[in-house]
Design a protein around this motif. Structure first.
Motif, PDB file in Angstrom:
ATOM      1  N   GLY A 163       0.813  -1.210   0.000  1.00 21.29           N
ATOM      2  CA  GLY A 163       0.000   0.000   0.000  1.00 21.29           C
ATOM      3  C   GLY A 163       0.845   1.258   0.000  1.00 21.29           C
ATOM      4  O   GLY A 163       2.071   1.228  -0.149  1.00 21.29           O
ATOM      5  N   LEU A 164       0.183   2.386   0.195  1.00 22.25           N
ATOM      6  CA  LEU A 164       0.865   3.676   0.135  1.00 22.25           C
ATOM      7  C   LEU A 164       2.011   3.786   1.135  1.00 22.25           C
ATOM      8  O   LEU A 164       3.060   4.363   0.827  1.00 22.25           O
ATOM      9  N   LYS A 165       1.829   3.224   2.322  1.00 25.65           N
ATOM     10  CA  LYS A 165       2.898   3.275   3.332  1.00 25.65           C
ATOM     11  C   LYS A 165       4.149   2.564   2.817  1.00 25.65           C
ATOM     12  O   LYS A 165       5.264   3.104   2.882  1.00 25.65           O
ATOM     13  N   GLU A 166       3.966   1.367   2.287  1.00 28.96           N
ATOM     14  CA  GLU A 166       5.114   0.603   1.772  1.00 28.96           C
ATOM     15  C   GLU A 166       5.698   1.251   0.521  1.00 28.96           C
ATOM     16  O   GLU A 166       6.923   1.329   0.377  1.00 28.96           O
ATOM     17  N   LEU A 167       4.835   1.721  -0.373  1.00 26.47           N
ATOM     18  CA  LEU A 167       5.323   2.373  -1.593  1.00 26.47           C
ATOM     19  C   LEU A 167       6.166   3.594  -1.250  1.00 26.47           C
ATOM     20  O   LEU A 167       7.217   3.833  -1.861  1.00 26.47           O
ATOM     21  N   THR A 168       5.717   4.358  -0.245  1.00 26.82           N
ATOM     22  CA  THR A 168       6.475   5.535   0.190  1.00 26.82           C
ATOM     23  C   THR A 168       7.829   5.113   0.750  1.00 26.82           C
ATOM     24  O   THR A 168       8.855   5.726   0.427  1.00 26.82           O
ATOM     25  N   ARG A 169       7.826   4.082   1.573  1.00 27.62           N
ATOM     26  CA  ARG A 169       9.086   3.587   2.151  1.00 27.62           C
ATOM     27  C   ARG A 169      10.045   3.111   1.051  1.00 27.62           C
ATOM     28  O   ARG A 169      11.246   3.379   1.099  1.00 27.62           O
ATOM     29  N   TRP A 170       9.507   2.421   0.040  1.00 29.79           N
ATOM     30  CA  TRP A 170      10.350   1.927  -1.053  1.00 29.79           C
ATOM     31  C   TRP A 170      10.702   3.026  -2.058  1.00 29.79           C
ATOM     32  O   TRP A 170      11.594   2.846  -2.886  1.00 29.79           O
ATOM     33  N   GLY A 171       9.969   4.122  -2.045  1.00 31.86           N
ATOM     34  CA  GLY A 171      10.234   5.217  -2.991  1.00 31.86           C
ATOM     35  C   GLY A 171       9.797   4.889  -4.411  1.00 31.86           C
ATOM     36  O   GLY A 171      10.398   5.367  -5.370  1.00 31.86           O
ATOM     37  N   ILE A 172       8.727   4.074  -4.532  1.00 33.68           N
ATOM     38  CA  ILE A 172       8.244   3.706  -5.863  1.00 33.68           C
ATOM     39  C   ILE A 172       6.744   3.955  -5.963  1.00 33.68           C
ATOM     40  O   ILE A 172       6.060   4.148  -4.952  1.00 33.68           O
ATOM     41  N   GLY A 173       6.247   3.942  -7.176  1.00 38.74           N
ATOM     42  CA  GLY A 173       4.812   4.053  -7.404  1.00 38.74           C
ATOM     43  C   GLY A 173       4.437   3.387  -8.713  1.00 38.74           C
ATOM     44  O   GLY A 173       5.245   3.343  -9.645  1.00 38.74           O
ATOM     45  N   PRO A 174       3.200   2.876  -8.805  1.00 40.14           N
ATOM     46  CA  PRO A 174       2.737   2.271 -10.052  1.00 40.14           C
ATOM     47  C   PRO A 174       2.194   3.345 -10.992  1.00 40.14           C
ATOM     48  O   PRO A 174       1.497   4.262 -10.560  1.00 40.14           O
ATOM     49  N   VAL A 175       2.520   3.238 -12.268  1.00 36.49           N
ATOM     50  CA  VAL A 175       2.038   4.196 -13.271  1.00 36.49           C
ATOM     51  C   VAL A 175       1.409   3.414 -14.422  1.00 36.49           C
ATOM     52  O   VAL A 175       2.058   2.548 -15.015  1.00 36.49           O
ATOM     53  N   ILE A 176       0.151   3.712 -14.712  1.00 34.13           N
ATOM     54  CA  ILE A 176      -0.527   3.077 -15.842  1.00 34.13           C
ATOM     55  C   ILE A 176      -0.203   3.881 -17.106  1.00 34.13           C
ATOM     56  O   ILE A 176      -0.415   5.091 -17.149  1.00 34.13           O
ATOM     57  N   THR A 211     -14.343  -6.292 -19.492  1.00 33.46           N
ATOM     58  CA  THR A 211     -12.944  -6.634 -19.221  1.00 33.46           C
ATOM     59  C   THR A 211     -12.102  -5.402 -19.486  1.00 33.46           C
ATOM     60  O   THR A 211     -12.333  -4.673 -20.454  1.00 33.46           O
ATOM     61  N   ALA A 212     -11.125  -5.179 -18.622  1.00 31.26           N
ATOM     62  CA  ALA A 212     -10.189  -4.066 -18.778  1.00 31.26           C
ATOM     63  C   ALA A 212      -8.770  -4.610 -18.714  1.00 31.26           C
ATOM     64  O   ALA A 212      -8.499  -5.581 -18.004  1.00 31.26           O
ATOM     65  N   GLU A 213      -7.899  -3.957 -19.462  1.00 32.27           N
ATOM     66  CA  GLU A 213      -6.483  -4.321 -19.454  1.00 32.27           C
ATOM     67  C   GLU A 213      -5.694  -3.045 -19.196  1.00 32.27           C
ATOM     68  O   GLU A 213      -5.941  -2.030 -19.846  1.00 32.27           O
ATOM     69  N   ALA A 214      -4.784  -3.080 -18.232  1.00 37.24           N
ATOM     70  CA  ALA A 214      -3.974  -1.910 -17.887  1.00 37.24           C
ATOM     71  C   ALA A 214      -2.505  -2.304 -17.890  1.00 37.24           C
ATOM     72  O   ALA A 214      -2.104  -3.232 -17.190  1.00 37.24           O
ATOM     73  N   THR A 215      -1.718  -1.585 -18.673  1.00 34.77           N
ATOM     74  CA  THR A 215      -0.278  -1.833 -18.780  1.00 34.77           C
ATOM     75  C   THR A 215       0.452  -0.674 -18.137  1.00 34.77           C
ATOM     76  O   THR A 215       0.119   0.489 -18.363  1.00 34.77           O
ATOM     77  N   GLY A 216       1.446  -0.998 -17.315  1.00 29.51           N
ATOM     78  CA  GLY A 216       2.166   0.070 -16.628  1.00 29.51           C
ATOM     79  C   GLY A 216       3.573  -0.311 -16.237  1.00 29.51           C
ATOM     80  O   GLY A 216       4.061  -1.400 -16.566  1.00 29.51           O
ATOM     81  N   VAL A 217       4.197   0.601 -15.518  1.00 31.90           N
ATOM     82  CA  VAL A 217       5.561   0.422 -15.017  1.00 31.90           C
ATOM     83  C   VAL A 217       5.610   0.926 -13.576  1.00 31.90           C
ATOM     84  O   VAL A 217       4.752   1.691 -13.142  1.00 31.90           O
ATOM     85  N   TRP A 218       6.618   0.488 -12.857  1.00 25.61           N
ATOM     86  CA  TRP A 218       6.912   1.053 -11.539  1.00 25.61           C
ATOM     87  C   TRP A 218       7.889   2.190 -11.753  1.00 25.61           C
ATOM     88  O   TRP A 218       8.812   2.081 -12.567  1.00 25.61           O
ATOM     89  N   ILE A 219       7.682   3.302 -11.035  1.00 26.54           N
ATOM     90  CA  ILE A 219       8.634   4.401 -11.150  1.00 26.54           C
ATOM     91  C   ILE A 219       9.289   4.692  -9.810  1.00 26.54           C
ATOM     92  O   ILE A 219       8.703   4.458  -8.753  1.00 26.54           O
ATOM     93  N   ASP A 220      10.509   5.182  -9.884  1.00 20.88           N
ATOM     94  CA  ASP A 220      11.201   5.735  -8.732  1.00 20.88           C
ATOM     95  C   ASP A 220      10.596   7.121  -8.542  1.00 20.88           C
ATOM     96  O   ASP A 220      10.682   7.968  -9.431  1.00 20.88           O
ATOM     97  N   THR A 221       9.947   7.358  -7.411  1.00 22.44           N
ATOM     98  CA  THR A 221       9.209   8.604  -7.228  1.00 22.44           C
ATOM     99  C   THR A 221      10.107   9.831  -7.052  1.00 22.44           C
ATOM    100  O   THR A 221       9.626  10.955  -7.186  1.00 22.44           O
ATOM    101  N   MET A 222      11.381   9.646  -6.774  1.00 25.58           N
ATOM    102  CA  MET A 222      12.311  10.778  -6.696  1.00 25.58           C
ATOM    103  C   MET A 222      12.894  11.081  -8.071  1.00 25.58           C
ATOM    104  O   MET A 222      12.916  12.230  -8.496  1.00 25.58           O
TER     105      MET A 222
END
Length: 179
Positions: free
Chosen positions: A44-57, A106-117
């Motif tokens: 979740g947001l707490k872990e994503l913040t700690r890791w410094g990453i976020g999902p981007v569609i 049905t929905a399909e979402a393609t994305g990447v993880w980003i370094d939020t900094m």
């Protein structure tokens, strides 16, 4: 492969002028399902913040089969349909079901993880890779950077609209300047 479903009660504010689930609501339901999935699996947001990453569609598409109306219950599933070997690229598939099992969309979402900094794509931590592997579909596709390049739309920059001399500003009758 594990199954994940999120339950929605369709609200008045979720429908459109045709009295069925609005296109924007499908997008929001998919996003909420992904975030609920991530929260449930300690991403979740707490872990994503700690890791410094976020999902981007980067790309999302839909197919609709049956209308969904206000005051109905709908279940949205989540599965990992594709991911790169390091999980930096991913593809979720969401299916919308009525309680009786009727498949509505049905929905399909393609994305990447980003370094939020750095604001650049990155590889997620091992904890994310483990969860994604658990929810991979049986026919998961191995994604590569080429799959991102092959997405159907490309950026097409234009001359800014305000510099084209094509704007005609019209004033309302109430805004007429009196002399």
């Amino acid at each position: 492969m594990s199954d994940y479903h999120y339950k929605f009660e369709v609200r008045w504010s979720d429908i459109d002028a045709n009295r069925h689930l609005a296109n924007s609501s499908y997008v929001m339901y998919c996003a909420q399902t992904r975030m609920a999935f991530m929260n449930t699996h300690k991403m979740g947001l707490k872990e994503l913040t700690r890791w410094g990453i976020g999902p981007v569609i980067l790309h999302e598409r839909y197919s609709f089969f049956k209308e969904i109306y206000a005051d109905q219950t709908v279940y949205v599933s989540l599965e990992i349909a594709g991911m790169s070997e390091d999980a930096s690229i991913y593809q979720f598939v969401h299916k919308f079901y009525m309680p009786d099992g009727t498949h509505c969309a049905t929905a399909e979402a393609t994305g990447v993880w980003i370094d939020t900094m750095l604001r650049k794509s990155t590889t997620p931590p091992e904890e994310v890779l483990e969860v994604m592997n658990e929810f991979k579909s049986e026919n998961v596709k191995v994604l590569t950077r080429q799959d991102l390049k092959d997405l159907p739309f490309k950026p097409e920059n234009v001359i800014p609209f305000h510099k084209r001399n094509t704007f005609i500003w019209k004033k309302d009758k109430d805004q007429q300047i009196e002399k």
